[in-house]
Enzyme design. Structure first.
Site, PDB file in Angstrom:
ATOM      1  N   HIS A   1       2.436  21.406  39.780  1.00 50.18           N
ATOM      2  CA  HIS A   1       2.971  20.066  40.085  1.00 50.18           C
ATOM      3  C   HIS A   1       4.479  20.214  40.288  1.00 50.18           C
ATOM      4  O   HIS A   1       5.205  20.627  39.366  1.00 50.18           O
ATOM      5  CB  HIS A   1       2.673  19.095  38.935  1.00 50.18           C
ATOM      6  CG  HIS A   1       1.208  18.868  38.758  1.00 50.18           C
ATOM      7  ND1 HIS A   1       0.562  18.981  37.554  1.00 50.18           N
ATOM      8  CD2 HIS A   1       0.242  18.549  39.673  1.00 50.18           C
ATOM      9  CE1 HIS A   1      -0.729  18.732  37.717  1.00 50.18           C
ATOM     10  NE2 HIS A   1      -0.949  18.467  38.997  1.00 50.18           N
TER      11      HIS A   1
ATOM     12  N   HIS B   1       3.234  23.338  32.454  1.00 52.49           N
ATOM     13  CA  HIS B   1       3.402  21.983  33.013  1.00 52.49           C
ATOM     14  C   HIS B   1       4.340  21.180  32.114  1.00 52.49           C
ATOM     15  O   HIS B   1       4.715  21.620  31.029  1.00 52.49           O
ATOM     16  CB  HIS B   1       2.056  21.246  33.034  1.00 52.49           C
ATOM     17  CG  HIS B   1       1.095  21.753  34.052  1.00 52.49           C
ATOM     18  ND1 HIS B   1       0.690  21.022  35.141  1.00 52.49           N
ATOM     19  CD2 HIS B   1       0.444  22.944  34.143  1.00 52.49           C
ATOM     20  CE1 HIS B   1      -0.172  21.730  35.856  1.00 52.49           C
ATOM     21  NE2 HIS B   1      -0.342  22.903  35.267  1.00 52.49           N
TER      22      HIS B   1
ATOM     23  N   GLU C   1       1.653  22.159  28.118  1.00 60.76           N
ATOM     24  CA  GLU C   1       2.528  21.010  28.407  1.00 60.76           C
ATOM     25  C   GLU C   1       3.768  21.131  27.535  1.00 60.76           C
ATOM     26  O   GLU C   1       3.683  21.098  26.310  1.00 60.76           O
ATOM     27  CB  GLU C   1       1.798  19.695  28.099  1.00 60.76           C
ATOM     28  CG  GLU C   1       0.477  19.509  28.845  1.00 60.76           C
ATOM     29  CD  GLU C   1       0.662  19.119  30.307  1.00 60.76           C
ATOM     30  OE1 GLU C   1       1.796  18.757  30.703  1.00 60.76           O
ATOM     31  OE2 GLU C   1      -0.339  19.185  31.052  1.00 60.76           O
TER      32      GLU C   1
HETATM   33  O1  LIG Z   1       0.999  13.766  32.148  1.00 60.90           O
HETATM   34  C1  LIG Z   1       0.075  13.761  32.948  1.00 60.90           C
HETATM   35  O2  LIG Z   1      -0.573  12.736  33.195  1.00 60.90           O
HETATM   36  C2  LIG Z   1      -0.346  15.028  33.653  1.00 60.90           C
HETATM   37  C3  LIG Z   1       0.332  16.304  33.203  1.00 60.90           C
HETATM   38  C4  LIG Z   1      -0.471  17.428  33.834  1.00 60.90           C
HETATM   39  O3  LIG Z   1      -0.210  17.796  34.944  1.00 60.90           O
HETATM   40  N1  LIG Z   1      -1.526  17.855  33.128  1.00 60.90           N
HETATM   41  C5  LIG Z   1      -2.530  18.715  33.682  1.00 60.90           C
HETATM   42  C6  LIG Z   1      -3.587  19.005  32.651  1.00 60.90           C
HETATM   43  C7  LIG Z   1      -4.620  19.963  33.176  1.00 60.90           C
HETATM   44  C8  LIG Z   1      -5.745  20.262  32.192  1.00 60.90           C
HETATM   45  O4  LIG Z   1      -6.451  19.316  31.804  1.00 60.90           O
HETATM   46  O5  LIG Z   1      -5.912  21.441  31.821  1.00 60.90           O
HETATM   47  C9  LIG Z   1      -3.160  18.020  34.898  1.00 60.90           C
HETATM   48  O6  LIG Z   1      -3.343  16.809  34.852  1.00 60.90           O
HETATM   49  O7  LIG Z   1      -3.461  18.703  35.855  1.00 60.90           O
HETATM   50 ZN   LIG Z   2       1.260  19.142  35.630  1.00 61.71          ZN
END
Ligand SMILES: O=C(O)CCC(=O)N[C@@H](CCC(=O)O)C(=O)O
Ligand SMILES: [Zn+2]
EC number: 3.5.1.96
Length: 343
Positions: free
Chosen positions: A63, A159, A223
């Site tokens: 992202h 992330h 994260e």
């Molecule tokens: O804060 C958010 O809403 C999204 C942050 C983010 O990009 N998180 C990943 C998590 C991926 C996973 O579940 O392993 C995503 O949403 O892609």
């Molecule tokens: Zn992300």
């Protein structure tokens, strides 16, 4: 073309300056005998002359607006290029979506972290750059891991979260039926100040799930705090993360604390609430933090005049986002996870 990288050792600047320019894979050797290979725009590997027992993938900018992980990876790459640090293991760095770094957005056309494990080619197929890139990144990771069968495979996909979080740093442990969760990995993350783990309950199309499932890698989505523009990250907050990632590649085995569940927050994903109708709306405020808890019977969201309520005695929410296409995840619900198989 490579002169800029040799002069300033800034792989991010090199990547952004060369978007859309054809880049032929090129390798060179550092004074410490490490082989550096630039495989593609934003994709660079380091291989020590001998003795690698771990293959480590560090990815960021899947992202594009999640900048802290990009800064952490870029500093590690720069320190490797200048021989300030020397890796003992094979390492592949990936700057996932350079176009969306330039637009300072999560993605340009499509969320890349929903496009792995072949999802890039589903439906209409490779219709945009994110789909093409996800497919290419799968190939780089596959080639990297397949090159060395005997190593421990590790992938941290770094992330930052859109919302503030009650637990600032946390990791998603992809679903891995039949494989125990690794206490060592969890303590490595704890050393990075990532003291909260979410055990996923089903297959997904994320980058970390791809590496976990296809290559049995110790893979995580990590994260590291809240999304911030470049220049606004307080890099002190990432000191331990940076230190541990450097230790991971420059030491045979970084020193880890003994596993102690009392020092960790362990959650299990109980369900993913997906969007079915355009009018999907959360019932809680937009400022609600990740890991806020709700009691059984409370309404979490409404769509198509139907209330979506808390099912379990207590569910915490993470990643709430109503602005996703129909069919995609709007939020994950979490319950405490006291009894996971952690070895
Ligand atoms: O804060 C958010 O809403 C999204 C942050 C983010 O990009 N998180 C990943 C998590 C991926 C996973 O579940 O392993 C995503 O949403 O892609
Ligand atoms: Zn992300």
């Amino acid at each position: 073309m490579f002169q800029q990288l040799m002069d300033d050792h800034d792989f991010l600047a090199f990547t952004l300056a060369n978007i859309d320019k054809p880049l032929k894979s090129q390798a060179f050797t550092l004074s410490n005998q490490t082989t550096v290979t630039i495989l593609d725009n934003g994709v660079i590997s380091f291989s020590p002359a001998s003795g690698s027992t771990k293959d480590v993938v560090l990815s960021c900018a899947i992202h594009g607006n999640e900048t802290a992980p990009i800064e952490i990876c870029n500093k590690l790459i720069s320190d490797l290029l200048t021989c300030k640090i020397e890796t003992l293991h094979r390492v592949l760095f990936i700057i996932g979506n350079p176009d969306s770094i330039l637009t300072q957005t999560r993605f340009v056309e499509e969320n890349m972290n929903r496009l792995f494990s072949g999802a890039h080619s589903d439906g209409e197929g490779l219709i945009n750059k994110e789909r093409v890139r996800a497919k290419a990144l799968e190939q780089y990771v596959s080639d990297f891991f397949n090159d060395n069968d005997n190593s421990q495979r590790i992938h941290y996909d770094l992330h930052t979260a859109i919302k503030p979080s009650k637990h600032e740093k946390f990791a998603i442990y992809p679903y891995r039926p039949g494989r125990a969760f690794s206490a060592k990995q969890i303590m490595f993350l704890a050393g990075c100040d990532v003291d909260t783990i979410l055990f996923h309950h089903e297959p997904t199309t994320t980058f970390s799930y791809f590496s976990s499932e296809q290559f049995k890698a110790d893979a995580f989505t990590v994260e590291l705090g809240k999304v911030m523009p470049f220049g606004e990250n307080d890099m002190h907050k990432f000191a331990n993360t940076h230190k541990m990632l450097a230790a991971l590649i420059t030491q045979i085995e970084p020193e880890l604390a003994v596993f102690d569940s009392n020092k960790l927050n362990l959650y299990k994903v109980s369900r993913s609430i997906n969007k079915h109708f355009d009018d999907f709306a959360f019932s809680f405020s937009k400022t609600t933090e990740n890991f806020t808890g709700f009691e059984q019977g409370q309404t979490l969201a409404i769509e198509n005049n139907q209330q979506i309520k808390v099912i379990e005695p207590y569910e915490a929410i993470v990643f709430p986002n109503e602005n996703v296409p129909v069919g995609q995840r709007t939020v994950l619900c979490l319950v405490p996870a006291p009894n996971e198989d952690i070895q």
